[in-house]
Design an enzyme around this catalytic site. Structure first.
Site, PDB file in Angstrom:
ATOM      1  N   CYS A 252       5.652  61.472  40.428  1.00 27.96           N
ATOM      2  CA  CYS A 252       4.417  60.818  40.874  1.00 27.96           C
ATOM      3  C   CYS A 252       4.087  59.570  40.059  1.00 27.96           C
ATOM      4  O   CYS A 252       3.751  58.515  40.617  1.00 27.96           O
ATOM      5  CB  CYS A 252       3.258  61.805  40.837  1.00 27.96           C
ATOM      6  SG  CYS A 252       2.824  62.427  39.181  1.00 27.96           S
ATOM      7  N   HIS A 300      -1.377  64.592  38.222  1.00 27.83           N
ATOM      8  CA  HIS A 300      -0.775  64.013  39.424  1.00 27.83           C
ATOM      9  C   HIS A 300      -1.489  62.724  39.787  1.00 27.83           C
ATOM     10  O   HIS A 300      -2.686  62.566  39.523  1.00 27.83           O
ATOM     11  CB  HIS A 300      -0.852  64.994  40.594  1.00 27.83           C
ATOM     12  CG  HIS A 300      -0.117  64.522  41.807  1.00 27.83           C
ATOM     13  ND1 HIS A 300       1.256  64.400  41.843  1.00 27.83           N
ATOM     14  CD2 HIS A 300      -0.556  64.114  43.030  1.00 27.83           C
ATOM     15  CE1 HIS A 300       1.630  63.950  43.034  1.00 27.83           C
ATOM     16  NE2 HIS A 300       0.548  63.758  43.771  1.00 27.83           N
ATOM     17  N   HIS A 312       2.131  58.967  47.972  1.00 29.01           N
ATOM     18  CA  HIS A 312       2.467  59.590  46.677  1.00 29.01           C
ATOM     19  C   HIS A 312       3.789  60.344  46.763  1.00 29.01           C
ATOM     20  O   HIS A 312       4.276  60.694  47.834  1.00 29.01           O
ATOM     21  CB  HIS A 312       1.353  60.544  46.238  1.00 29.01           C
ATOM     22  CG  HIS A 312       1.209  61.775  47.092  1.00 29.01           C
ATOM     23  ND1 HIS A 312       0.931  63.017  46.572  1.00 29.01           N
ATOM     24  CD2 HIS A 312       1.296  61.952  48.435  1.00 29.01           C
ATOM     25  CE1 HIS A 312       0.840  63.902  47.550  1.00 29.01           C
ATOM     26  NE2 HIS A 312       1.056  63.291  48.690  1.00 29.01           N
TER      27      HIS A 312
END
Length: 339
Positions: A252, A300, A312
């Site tokens: 990420c 994240h 993402h």
């Protein structure tokens, strides 16, 4: 009729052979009752349960991955401190070598029998002025050597302290990294178990997870944030891999870092660092290119496509793709890197 049944029961219980038959029947029934479950059997985990467990373990793996990357960054920083401390020490040692020559000269004169002090200066002087000149030179030399030795001692002490500090910090970082490596190994085992459950999902569910989603052309706005967003959008369909940094696989935070690097903006490698980059904006202010950091642990990160969607690298088994901003997870902070 009731009397007949009672008589029959008396006959069964009173006659030896009949009692044996009844006992055998009761024993068999008990065995059957022991074998058969008295409550409904525990159901096997459903496909949804397996997927939920897999997602849970993947999220933990994502956090461990960010922790590991942070420890590696800390280790590199501590190594830099150690390198600087060693350079300082080397400079101090060279200064010691140069200054020690003067001290050695005085020591050599002293051991040869000459007392380089006020009395020896008086005895060897030809005149009062000669004596004063010798005393002046002696005082200057003594002062210079005292100052040089003081500076040398201070420099060496400082360098030694810096080296010890850096060594301790490096050892601490290495220990932390080792601990995280162990946690990663432990989690990997759990993740493998989750993958086994994941493999049991039906084909349509797997296909849905592997789907890159919306890959249509999206016009990113002009400017730095738009350029970063365009890079992230161009990676749709790429694999998610813990610790990967491209060009065809990402985690990420590496996706977000690379996206802004493409726009000539440097941000940190981890989601923790990215959660402090730029300036904070509210959920209602979100615009393309903003960084959205999720979970209380800030483990994240995604990039806003608009006020509703984000792109993402989500988790293993799922490609880089667009999702609803609020569906990704609980939002911790939103950062704007460039206006």
């Amino acid at each position: 009729m009731r009397q007949a049944h009672e008589k029959e029961d008396r006959d069964v219980t009173s006659h030896p052979s009949r009692r044996a038959v009844r006992g055998a029947f009761v024993t068999t029934a008990a065995v059957v009752a022991a074998v058969l479950p008295t409550t409904p059997a525990t159901a096997q985990p459903s496909a949804a349960d397996a997927l939920a467990k897999f997602n849970e373990l993947s999220q933990k793996a994502t956090q461990l991955n960010q922790d590991k990357l942070k420890a590696q960054g800390d280790l590199a920083a501590k190594q830099g401190e150690l390198d600087r401390a060693e350079a300082t020490l080397a400079t101090a040692q060279e200064a010691a070598r140069l200054q020690r020559g003067q001290v050695d000269l005085l020591t050599e004169v002293s051991y040869s029998g000459a007392r380089f002090n006020q009395l020896s200066a008086l005895l060897v002087s030809d005149s009062q002025q000669d004596f004063l000149n010798r005393m002046s030179a002696l005082n200057v030399l003594a002062a210079d050597n005292a100052e040089a030795m003081q500076k040398l001692t201070s420099a060496i002490d400082a360098a030694d302290a810096a080296t010890r500090t850096a060594d301790e910090a490096t050892d601490a970082s290495k220990k932390l990294l080792a601990e995280i490596e162990q946690k990663s190994a432990d989690l990997q085992k759990q993740l493998n178990d989750a993958r086994t459950q994941y493999d049991s999902l039906n084909a349509s569910t797997k296909s849905s997870l592997k789907n890159a989603g919306d890959t249509s052309t999206i016009q990113a706005p002009p400017g730095t944030a738009g350029k970063a967003l365009q890079f992230a959008l161009d990676q749709r369909g790429d694999r998610y891999v813990h610790g990967a940094t491209g060009p065809d696989a990402w985690d990420c935070s590496s996706l977000i870092q690379a996206a802004y690097r493409s726009a000539n903006v440097s941000i940190g490698r981890t989601s923790y660092d990215q959660a402090k980059a730029g300036r904070a904006v509210s959920r209602g202010e979100v615009k393309p290119g903003d960084i959205i950091v999720y979970y209380s642990g800030q483990s994240h990160v995604a990039m806003a496509v608009d006020s509703v969607r984000a792109v993402h690298a989500s988790t293993e088994g799922v490609p880089v793709r667009i999702a609803d901003i609020d569906s990704i997870g609980p939002i911790s902070v939103i950062r704007r890197i460039s206006d």
